[in-house]
Enzyme design. Structure first.
Site, PDB file in Angstrom:
ATOM      1  N   ASP A  31       0.857  -1.195   0.000  1.00  0.00           N
ATOM      2  CA  ASP A  31       0.000   0.000   0.000  1.00  0.00           C
ATOM      3  C   ASP A  31       0.891   1.243   0.000  1.00  0.00           C
ATOM      4  OD1 ASP A  31      -3.248   0.127   1.049  1.00  0.00           O
ATOM      5  OD2 ASP A  31      -2.149   2.017   0.891  1.00  0.00           O
ATOM      6  N   ASP A  56       3.929   2.223  -4.256  1.00  0.00           N
ATOM      7  CA  ASP A  56       2.884   2.697  -5.167  1.00  0.00           C
ATOM      8  C   ASP A  56       2.810   1.706  -6.330  1.00  0.00           C
ATOM      9  OD1 ASP A  56       1.447   3.871  -7.215  1.00  0.00           O
ATOM     10  OD2 ASP A  56       2.336   5.863  -6.956  1.00  0.00           O
ATOM     11  N   ALA A 114     -10.324  -6.524  -7.814  1.00  0.00           N
ATOM     12  CA  ALA A 114     -11.463  -5.908  -7.123  1.00  0.00           C
ATOM     13  C   ALA A 114     -12.068  -4.882  -8.073  1.00  0.00           C
ATOM     14  CB  ALA A 114     -11.000  -5.235  -5.832  1.00  0.00           C
ATOM     15  N   TYR A 145     -13.161   6.874 -12.046  1.00  0.00           N
ATOM     16  CA  TYR A 145     -13.213   5.602 -11.313  1.00  0.00           C
ATOM     17  C   TYR A 145     -13.831   4.513 -12.199  1.00  0.00           C
ATOM     18  CZ  TYR A 145     -14.482   2.423  -7.409  1.00  0.00           C
ATOM     19  OH  TYR A 145     -14.631   1.363  -6.538  1.00  0.00           O
TER      20      TYR A 145
HETATM   21  P1  NAD Z   1      -9.892   2.064   0.699  1.00  0.00           P
HETATM   22  O1  NAD Z   1      -9.681   3.439   0.172  1.00  0.00           O
HETATM   23  O2  NAD Z   1     -10.173   1.888   2.127  1.00  0.00           O
HETATM   24  O3  NAD Z   1      -8.670   1.136   0.317  1.00  0.00           O
HETATM   25  C1  NAD Z   1      -7.923   1.275  -0.866  1.00  0.00           C
HETATM   26  C2  NAD Z   1      -6.453   1.131  -0.530  1.00  0.00           C
HETATM   27  O4  NAD Z   1      -5.674   1.197  -1.747  1.00  0.00           O
HETATM   28  C3  NAD Z   1      -5.948   2.245   0.400  1.00  0.00           C
HETATM   29  O5  NAD Z   1      -5.270   1.685   1.507  1.00  0.00           O
HETATM   30  C4  NAD Z   1      -5.002   3.039  -0.499  1.00  0.00           C
HETATM   31  O6  NAD Z   1      -3.970   3.662   0.215  1.00  0.00           O
HETATM   32  C5  NAD Z   1      -4.519   1.968  -1.468  1.00  0.00           C
HETATM   33  N1  NAD Z   1      -3.991   2.502  -2.737  1.00  0.00           N
HETATM   34  C6  NAD Z   1      -4.604   3.349  -3.595  1.00  0.00           C
HETATM   35  N2  NAD Z   1      -3.812   3.622  -4.630  1.00  0.00           N
HETATM   36  C7  NAD Z   1      -2.653   2.940  -4.437  1.00  0.00           C
HETATM   37  C8  NAD Z   1      -1.439   2.811  -5.170  1.00  0.00           C
HETATM   38  N3  NAD Z   1      -1.236   3.466  -6.312  1.00  0.00           N
HETATM   39  N4  NAD Z   1      -0.475   1.998  -4.675  1.00  0.00           N
HETATM   40  C9  NAD Z   1      -0.655   1.319  -3.513  1.00  0.00           C
HETATM   41  N5  NAD Z   1      -1.776   1.407  -2.775  1.00  0.00           N
HETATM   42  C10 NAD Z   1      -2.766   2.215  -3.235  1.00  0.00           C
HETATM   43  O7  NAD Z   1     -11.094   1.442  -0.170  1.00  0.00           O
HETATM   44  P2  NAD Z   1     -11.877   0.062   0.002  1.00  0.00           P
HETATM   45  O8  NAD Z   1     -13.294   0.371   0.277  1.00  0.00           O
HETATM   46  O9  NAD Z   1     -11.134  -0.847   0.912  1.00  0.00           O
HETATM   47  O10 NAD Z   1     -11.799  -0.512  -1.476  1.00  0.00           O
HETATM   48  C11 NAD Z   1     -10.832  -1.484  -1.839  1.00  0.00           C
HETATM   49  C12 NAD Z   1     -11.061  -1.944  -3.263  1.00  0.00           C
HETATM   50  O11 NAD Z   1     -12.389  -2.478  -3.410  1.00  0.00           O
HETATM   51  C13 NAD Z   1     -10.946  -0.825  -4.300  1.00  0.00           C
HETATM   52  O12 NAD Z   1     -10.299  -1.333  -5.448  1.00  0.00           O
HETATM   53  C14 NAD Z   1     -12.372  -0.474  -4.609  1.00  0.00           C
HETATM   54  O13 NAD Z   1     -12.518   0.030  -5.906  1.00  0.00           O
HETATM   55  C15 NAD Z   1     -13.076  -1.814  -4.450  1.00  0.00           C
HETATM   56  N6  NAD Z   1     -14.504  -1.630  -4.101  1.00  0.00           N
HETATM   57  C16 NAD Z   1     -14.894  -1.318  -2.822  1.00  0.00           C
HETATM   58  C17 NAD Z   1     -16.243  -1.154  -2.540  1.00  0.00           C
HETATM   59  C18 NAD Z   1     -16.729  -0.856  -1.151  1.00  0.00           C
HETATM   60  O14 NAD Z   1     -17.953  -0.753  -0.944  1.00  0.00           O
HETATM   61  N7  NAD Z   1     -15.892  -0.730  -0.161  1.00  0.00           N
HETATM   62  C19 NAD Z   1     -17.187  -1.275  -3.560  1.00  0.00           C
HETATM   63  C20 NAD Z   1     -16.757  -1.569  -4.850  1.00  0.00           C
HETATM   64  C21 NAD Z   1     -15.403  -1.765  -5.108  1.00  0.00           C
END
Ligand code: NAD
Ligand code: UDP
Length: 310
Positions: A31, A56, A114, A145
């Site tokens: 992360d 990253d 995801a 997005y």
């Molecule tokens: P979140 O923002 O809590 O977690 C995302 C994580 O990705 C964060 O820790 C962030 O720091 C990390 N990140 C982002 N860009 C990065 C990069 N370039 N390099 C390394 N790390 C990076 O969000 P979440 O709710 O846990 O979502 C996680 C995944 O699930 C995402 O891909 C999101 O699109 C997908 N998703 C979530 C939901 C939901 O309801 N929570 C719904 C649909 C899809």
């Protein structure tokens, strides 16, 4: 298995790490903390089977040793986050997915993306089956997005078809639970924080738009089943099909928190989907999966988490 989870310090990624470790796997979390926090992984600091790499994922990903799985969860996920981070969101969905797929190919590892219900955009088919191609505005504010995730799905299928990588795509519908950020702007933390503070609950638009909310433990169970399955033909929806209007949702949260908050109305964000409900026929058939936690039971757990934090 030895598995890499990108986005490990986020809400879903951290729960996934916990589950994979509990199942006896070795886990590498990766992360860059752009929307996540080390707090979500603090309890794993001394776990012998867990390793963390700050990186990253839009740049070349280096992991030493064998890998059996790459689970690509890195991406801002809250509309407020991805509107504030449009370029990073596009990059992690495109370049980040490319790098993660390249790593999976090099290690002969299974890859799981995801993805999201946002690939359906503002849907004209309801509920949404995986066979629906969606109604996305590519140049609207949410396009950063939606289109990044649609590109990520196309890239995943290309690596599957062209390079023979064993791929899985999960289209995640609104999920909630502990470790969501209090101020990430999504409806669950917003409404719960407002209700707990007896402040006005901000319903956008007239509140007639619908969503379907899944509790995190159900989602993680579905993801683990999909990872284990042989299903590589395309995306699988995971979410809770119980659909509510946002106004009903505000009223549920007010009741569950015994709050005195009034409900106030604010402008509807541009391109906000009017309806959303997963058709989970495919997940039921191939994974034998359906959610076990009811809306109120799940919300009670999420409210409990936020209680100490508002
Ligand atoms: P979140 O923002 O809590 O977690 C995302 C994580 O990705 C964060 O820790 C962030 O720091 C990390 N990140 C982002 N860009 C990065 C990069 N370039 N390099 C390394 N790390 C990076 O969000 P979440 O709710 O846990 O979502 C996680 C995944 O699930 C995402 O891909 C999101 O699109 C997908 N998703 C979530 C939901 C939901 O309801 N929570 C719904 C649909 C899809
Ligand atoms: N929403 C709301 N008030 C808020 C935050 C969100 O009415 O304080 C609405 C938002 O307009 C959308 C729904 O709740 O219709 C779900 O929003 P969220 O940001 O959780 O994610 P989305 O499902 O739109 O991706």
């Amino acid at each position: 298995m030895r598995v890499l989870v990108t986005g490990a310090a986020g809400f879903l990624g951290s729960h996934l790490c916990d589950r994979l470790l509990a199942d006896g796997h070795r886990v590498i979390g990766m992360d860059n903390y752009i929307t996540g926090t080390p707090v979500n992984l603090a309890h794993l600091e001394h776990h012998a089977a867990f390793q963390f790499i700050r990186h990253d994922v839009t740049t070349f990903i280096e992991v030493e040793g064998p890998l059996d799985g790459v689970l690509h969860f890195a991406s801002p996920a809250s509309p407020v986050d991805y509107l504030e981070l449009p370029i990073q969101t596009l990059k992690v969905g495109s370049l980040g997915t490319h790098k993660a797929l390249g790593l999976a190919k090099a290690k002969s590892a299974r890859f799981l993306l995801a993805s999201t219900s946002e690939t359906y955009g503002d849907p004209l088919v309801h509920p949404q089956p995986e066979t629906y191609w969606g109604n996305v505005n590519p140049v609207g504010p949410r396009g950063v997005y939606d289109e990044a995730k649609r590109f990520a799905e196309a890239m995943t299928m290309a690596y599957h078809r062209f390079h023979g990588v064993r791929t899985r795509i999960v289209r995640i519908f609104n999920t909630h639970g502990p470790r969501m950020r209090l101020r990430d702007g999504r409806v669950v933390p917003n409404f719960i924080a407002q209700a707990l503070k007896n402040e006005p609950i901000t319903v956008y638009g007239d509140g007639s738009q619908t969503r379907s909310f899944c509790y995190v433990s159900d989602l993680v169970e579905g993801i683990v089943r999909l990872l284990r399955s042989d299903y590589d033909k395309g995306p699988v929806n995971l979410g809770n099909p119980v659909e509510v209007t946002i106004l009903q949702f505000a009223e549920r949260i007010r009741a569950l928190t015994n709050s005195k908050s009034e409900i106030v109305y604010r402008p509807l964000p541009e391109d906000d989907p009017k309806v959303r409900q997963p058709d989970i026929t495919r997940a039921k058939r191939i994974l034998g999966w359906e959610p076990q936690v009811g809306l109120d039971d799940g919300l009670r757990k999420t409210i409990e988490f936020f209680k100490g934090r508002v």
